[in-house]
Design an enzyme around this catalytic site. Sequence first.
Site, PDB file in Angstrom:
ATOM      1  CB  SER A 152      -8.218  21.606   3.611  1.00  0.00           C
ATOM      2  OG  SER A 152      -8.479  22.143   4.897  1.00  0.00           O
ATOM      3  N   GLY A 208      -8.691   8.693   2.673  1.00  0.00           N
ATOM      4  CA  GLY A 208      -7.449   9.442   2.838  1.00  0.00           C
ATOM      5  C   GLY A 208      -7.772  10.819   3.375  1.00  0.00           C
ATOM      6  CG  ASP A 234      -5.815   8.737   6.207  1.00  0.00           C
ATOM      7  OD1 ASP A 234      -4.851   7.999   5.915  1.00  0.00           O
ATOM      8  OD2 ASP A 234      -5.921   9.907   5.812  1.00  0.00           O
ATOM      9  CG  ASP A 252      -3.363   0.323   2.960  1.00  0.00           C
ATOM     10  OD1 ASP A 252      -3.474   1.038   1.943  1.00  0.00           O
ATOM     11  OD2 ASP A 252      -2.326  -0.308   3.233  1.00  0.00           O
ATOM     12  CG  HIS A 263      -1.370  15.329  -5.833  1.00  0.00           C
ATOM     13  ND1 HIS A 263      -0.902  16.598  -5.617  1.00  0.00           N
ATOM     14  CD2 HIS A 263      -1.597  14.825  -4.595  1.00  0.00           C
ATOM     15  CE1 HIS A 263      -0.833  16.861  -4.333  1.00  0.00           C
ATOM     16  NE2 HIS A 263      -1.258  15.809  -3.692  1.00  0.00           N
TER      17      HIS A 263
END
Length: 372
Positions: free
Chosen positions: A190, A213, A237, A261, A280
């Site tokens: 990150s 997330g 998350d 979720d 992705h």
Amino acid sequence: MENFYNDYALVKTFGRETVIVDEKGNTIKKVVDYNSNHVLEFNRKKLMGMLVGYWHTQILYAIVKLGLLEIIGEGCPYEKLKNDVSLPEKTLNLIIKYLSVNNLIELRGDDYYSLTPQGKLLTDLGGDKKLKYAALMWAEEHYTSFSHLLYSLKTGKPVFPKIYGKTFFEYLADYPEKCEVYQNAMKEYSVDYDEIIKNLNIPDYVHSIMDLGGGHGNLLDKVLETYSHLSVGYLADLPNTLKTVKNDILKHDKIKIAKIDFFEDIPLKVDAVILARVLHDWDDEYCLKILHNIKNTLTDNGIVYVIEMIVPENCNYDCGYSLNFNLLAMVGGKERTLTEFRNLFSKEGFKIDRVVETSGCKPSLMVLKKIE
């Protein structure tokens, strides 16, 4: 030497190179004979290196796992190293030679070793730039799954569930220690977000933001620090992932933990959502579910900040292509072009308002707004 044509001619030099020269004898361009023994040998050596790339993955993993680099640190005598690692002298010497020739350690005095700047990156001494947990992550479940890549190529499906009996993220939920390694590795990567954070340009009317997330919370922490007008940031998350969040994030006065979720309804309303390297991991069908739930959680003028690698159109170099094999084998996802992203976003009523692309195949920024 050949005859001149349009002021230029092909010439074979005494060094047996083929070049283009002008009428004054100046070399304009070297011509490569791709079938020459020299070029073929170069290509062969390059391919040989590619074929055994896994050697380095597993060697570095084993060395990091043994904790040997942490022991060497800023400096360590050979005898102390031998006593602390409890390895046969034969294998210890093998490791030391490997680390030396790959510029990870250096000899300082008689039998006294220390880490080089590059070697420190595989330990906690590497600070924000370290790749210690990345070395641990890539060589375990990712490595095992990749050894069965042929299944994914034949079926178009991830092989991870076939090997482990559950999806990758379900597996992380069942094994907290694996989840922690994964989240720490994601935190190491990150650092690529620092430039992107500066380019978010979050407007003053945005007061609440959600990192969906968001994992360890490092990105959200930096965003709140950069944009002080934000009043609250939700770190959203799965419960097992949120257990890996460190105390300094948990005690942040603006960060609120949200067990969410993203495939289910999100019971919050926010002015903006950050979606960093999430899409992705999923195929288009699952991405649309995520985007649908985001749309419902946004206020009227809400903004979505998508951070993803953007694969250049008709790209002739490896920008995400090799990574796509890993995404296919592990989770069934892929990296996308800007056109693919536009098509994906439009299906859930979003348009790309602004794009900040980065060079070197690093994550880029796409700012989304609802289509009116």
